[in-house]
Design an enzyme around this catalytic site. Structure first.
Site, PDB file in Angstrom:
ATOM      1  N   PRO A  21     109.539  87.670  72.313  1.00 27.63           N
ATOM      2  CA  PRO A  21     109.305  87.763  70.871  1.00 27.63           C
ATOM      3  C   PRO A  21     108.157  86.830  70.509  1.00 27.63           C
ATOM      4  CG  PRO A  21     111.283  86.455  71.332  1.00 27.63           C
ATOM      5  CD  PRO A  21     110.803  86.984  72.642  1.00 27.63           C
ATOM      6  N   MET A  22     107.184  87.351  69.775  1.00 24.63           N
ATOM      7  CA  MET A  22     106.052  86.513  69.366  1.00 24.63           C
ATOM      8  C   MET A  22     105.644  86.873  67.950  1.00 24.63           C
ATOM      9  SD  MET A  22     103.577  86.324  72.684  1.00 24.63           S
ATOM     10  CE  MET A  22     103.922  87.955  73.330  1.00 24.63           C
ATOM     11  N   VAL A  23     105.875  85.939  67.019  1.00 21.85           N
ATOM     12  CA  VAL A  23     105.475  86.145  65.632  1.00 21.85           C
ATOM     13  C   VAL A  23     103.996  86.529  65.608  1.00 21.85           C
ATOM     14  CG1 VAL A  23     105.037  84.901  63.468  1.00 21.85           C
ATOM     15  CG2 VAL A  23     107.230  84.653  64.638  1.00 21.85           C
ATOM     16  N   CYS A 104     113.601  78.406  68.077  1.00 24.21           N
ATOM     17  CA  CYS A 104     112.361  78.047  67.369  1.00 24.21           C
ATOM     18  C   CYS A 104     112.425  76.585  66.925  1.00 24.21           C
ATOM     19  CB  CYS A 104     112.166  78.963  66.157  1.00 24.21           C
ATOM     20  SG  CYS A 104     110.661  78.556  65.248  1.00 24.21           S
ATOM     21  N   HIS A 176     114.734  79.562  77.214  1.00 21.98           N
ATOM     22  CA  HIS A 176     113.435  78.896  77.355  1.00 21.98           C
ATOM     23  C   HIS A 176     113.784  77.496  77.853  1.00 21.98           C
ATOM     24  CE1 HIS A 176     109.568  77.203  75.241  1.00 21.98           C
ATOM     25  NE2 HIS A 176     109.609  76.981  76.536  1.00 21.98           N
ATOM     26  N   GLY A 207     109.448  80.501  80.211  1.00 16.36           N
ATOM     27  CA  GLY A 207     108.631  79.295  80.158  1.00 16.36           C
ATOM     28  C   GLY A 207     107.602  79.276  81.256  1.00 16.36           C
ATOM     29  N   ASP A 208     106.315  79.318  80.812  1.00 19.10           N
ATOM     30  CA  ASP A 208     105.193  79.125  81.746  1.00 19.10           C
ATOM     31  C   ASP A 208     105.037  80.193  82.814  1.00 19.10           C
ATOM     32  OD1 ASP A 208     104.291  76.926  80.483  1.00 19.10           O
ATOM     33  OD2 ASP A 208     105.215  75.480  81.851  1.00 19.10           O
ATOM     34  N   ALA A 230     105.409  84.942  77.334  1.00 21.92           N
ATOM     35  CA  ALA A 230     104.795  84.972  75.991  1.00 21.92           C
ATOM     36  C   ALA A 230     103.288  84.752  76.153  1.00 21.92           C
ATOM     37  CB  ALA A 230     105.436  83.929  75.079  1.00 21.92           C
ATOM     38  N   ARG A 231     102.869  83.493  76.350  1.00 27.29           N
ATOM     39  CA  ARG A 231     101.420  83.229  76.416  1.00 27.29           C
ATOM     40  C   ARG A 231     100.764  83.938  77.596  1.00 27.29           C
ATOM     41  NH1 ARG A 231     102.111  77.123  76.553  1.00 27.29           N
ATOM     42  NH2 ARG A 231     103.965  77.927  77.601  1.00 27.29           N
TER      43      ARG A 231
HETATM   44  C1  LIG Z   1     102.246  83.117  69.427  1.00 27.80           C
HETATM   45  C2  LIG Z   1     103.695  82.845  69.740  1.00 27.80           C
HETATM   46  C3  LIG Z   1     104.687  83.323  68.896  1.00 27.80           C
HETATM   47  C4  LIG Z   1     106.040  83.105  69.204  1.00 27.80           C
HETATM   48  N1  LIG Z   1     107.005  83.642  68.404  1.00 27.80           N
HETATM   49  C5  LIG Z   1     108.321  83.570  68.798  1.00 27.80           C
HETATM   50  C6  LIG Z   1     109.332  84.302  68.115  1.00 27.80           C
HETATM   51  O1  LIG Z   1     109.070  85.055  67.185  1.00 27.80           O
HETATM   52  N2  LIG Z   1     110.624  84.165  68.557  1.00 27.80           N
HETATM   53  C7  LIG Z   1     110.953  83.371  69.635  1.00 27.80           C
HETATM   54  O2  LIG Z   1     112.130  83.296  70.011  1.00 27.80           O
HETATM   55  N3  LIG Z   1     110.005  82.689  70.299  1.00 27.80           N
HETATM   56  C8  LIG Z   1     108.715  82.786  69.916  1.00 27.80           C
HETATM   57  N4  LIG Z   1     107.743  82.151  70.648  1.00 27.80           N
HETATM   58  C9  LIG Z   1     108.148  81.410  71.867  1.00 27.80           C
HETATM   59  C10 LIG Z   1     108.058  82.337  73.081  1.00 27.80           C
HETATM   60  O3  LIG Z   1     108.875  83.476  72.950  1.00 27.80           O
HETATM   61  C11 LIG Z   1     108.408  81.576  74.381  1.00 27.80           C
HETATM   62  O4  LIG Z   1     109.755  81.169  74.322  1.00 27.80           O
HETATM   63  C12 LIG Z   1     107.537  80.347  74.602  1.00 27.80           C
HETATM   64  O5  LIG Z   1     106.188  80.582  74.242  1.00 27.80           O
HETATM   65  C13 LIG Z   1     107.574  79.917  76.086  1.00 27.80           C
HETATM   66  O6  LIG Z   1     107.145  80.980  76.907  1.00 27.80           O
HETATM   67  P1  LIG Z   1     105.661  81.034  77.572  1.00 27.80           P
HETATM   68  O7  LIG Z   1     105.498  79.784  78.362  1.00 27.80           O
HETATM   69  O8  LIG Z   1     105.677  82.292  78.392  1.00 27.80           O
HETATM   70  O9  LIG Z   1     104.668  81.074  76.439  1.00 27.80           O
HETATM   71  C14 LIG Z   1     106.393  82.349  70.347  1.00 27.80           C
HETATM   72  C15 LIG Z   1     105.374  81.864  71.185  1.00 27.80           C
HETATM   73  C16 LIG Z   1     104.045  82.109  70.906  1.00 27.80           C
HETATM   74  C17 LIG Z   1     102.983  81.592  71.846  1.00 27.80           C
END
Ligand SMILES: Cc1cc2nc3c(=O)[nH]c(=O)nc-3n(C[C@H](O)[C@H](O)[C@H](O)COP(=O)(O)O)c2cc1C
EC number: 1.3.1.-
Length: 288
Positions: A21-23, A104, A176, A207-208, A230-231
């Site tokens: 999920p990513m806002v 969050c 996470h 995560g990562d 996510a990223r």
């Molecule tokens: C741009 C952005 C928006 C995010 N929005 C949400 C969200 O809407 N809901 C949520 O649970 N986590 C959100 N996250 C957190 C990610 O889902 C994830 O848990 C966190 O970035 C760690 O994962 P990663 O290392 O793959 O980025 C967001 C992260 C990013 C970078």
């Protein structure tokens, strides 16, 4: 009762690849793109349950889908069990499950009692999950996305929470592997491993994760059933198909999908900037 499409994913794939999920970003067009590159399951951005149920404008802004956009989990931020259940009922015929955001760490969310704030209120998380589970039967899934509980005895507290969630009927769990205060520290893979060995429902580690190899390494160490990016998937939507950086075909696909789904120019451009981050040299990136 029909089988859950989501739970079947865990039976059919050695490792389930998940778009986080990513806002602002994990919207229909981007989900469509990631599904073309071996992403098995997509989450919507977090949606505030109370505004979703009160406002038609919020609904049309926050949630767009189509028939191909499955399996799909709609993620809500909620702190009231009735509101969470009503929001879940409103989306139930357009998705495969709902997820409760308990991770969050942003200050507005913590202040308003959403996201990681709920980690201090396990009884409330329980009520939120139970209300949806009692009102919408399976195969519709109810899941929770948490961070590691920030207490002195990290493992004991996190595992107690996970076991309680399993008892009240969550279908799967995403962790996470950082505490709410942690930002760039390495993820706690030992915590993930411990959680995996303590629960029966599928576990998605997060995560990562930036590459397919990274995803498989996390599974080997922790035993998790799915991996959520996510990223990593923002900067390379083809990562789960084994590409090290965004391939040209993926950029072409993004352009075509954006045209078909009426993506705003800002969203179209943001995604291109992310995708080309590692592909273009700095001088070109600056112009772009
Ligand atoms: C741009 C952005 C928006 C995010 N929005 C949400 C969200 O809407 N809901 C949520 O649970 N986590 C959100 N996250 C957190 C990610 O889902 C994830 O848990 C966190 O970035 C760690 O994962 P990663 O290392 O793959 O980025 C967001 C992260 C990013 C970078």
């Amino acid at each position: 009762m029909a089988d859950s499409v989501v739970l079947n994913l865990f039976n059919e794939n050695k490792l389930v690849n998940v778009c986080a999920p990513m806002v602002r970003y994990s919207k229909l067009a981007f989900r469509t793109l990631t599904r073309r590159y071996n992403c098995h399951l997509c989450f919507t951005p977090m949606i505030l349950a109370d505004s979703f149920i009160c406002s038609a404008k919020a609904r049309s802004n926050e949630f767009t889908t189509n028939k191909e956009d499955r399996p799909l989990i709609v993620q809500f931020a909620a702190k009231d069990a009735n509101q969470f259940a009503i929001a879940a009922e409103m989306v139930a015929s357009y998705c495969d499950g709902v997820d409760l955001n308990c991770g969050c760490p942003q200050s507005w969310a913590m202040k308003e009692g959403y996201g990681a704030h709920l980690l201090d209120k396990p009884h409330l998380i329980r009520d939120l999950v139970l209300q949806v589970r009692n009102r919408i039967p399976g195969p519709f899934t109810v899941s929770v996305k948490i961070r590691i509980v920030e207490k002195f005895e990290i493992f004991r507290n996190t595992i107690e929470l996970c076991r309680m969630l399993e008892k009240v009927g969550i279908s799967f769990l995403t962790v996470h592997a950082r505490t709410p205060k942690q930002r760039h520290q390495p993820i706690n893979t030992d915590a993930l491993r411990e959680i995996k060995s303590s629960i029966q429902v599928p576990l998605i580690g997060n995560g990562d994760i930036k590459t397919n190899d990274g995803a498989h390494n996390l599974q080997t160490y922790t035993g998790c059933d799915g991996v959520m990016a996510a990223r990593g998937i923002l900067s390379n939507p083809a990562m789960f198909a084994g590409y090290a950086t965004t391939p040209f075909t993926c950029v072409e696909d993004w352009i075509a999908i954006s045209k078909q789904t009426n993506v705003s120019f800002q969203c179209f451009h943001h995604h291109l900037v992310f995708m080309l981050e590692k592909v273009l040299p700095k001088s070109k990136r600056l112009i772009f």
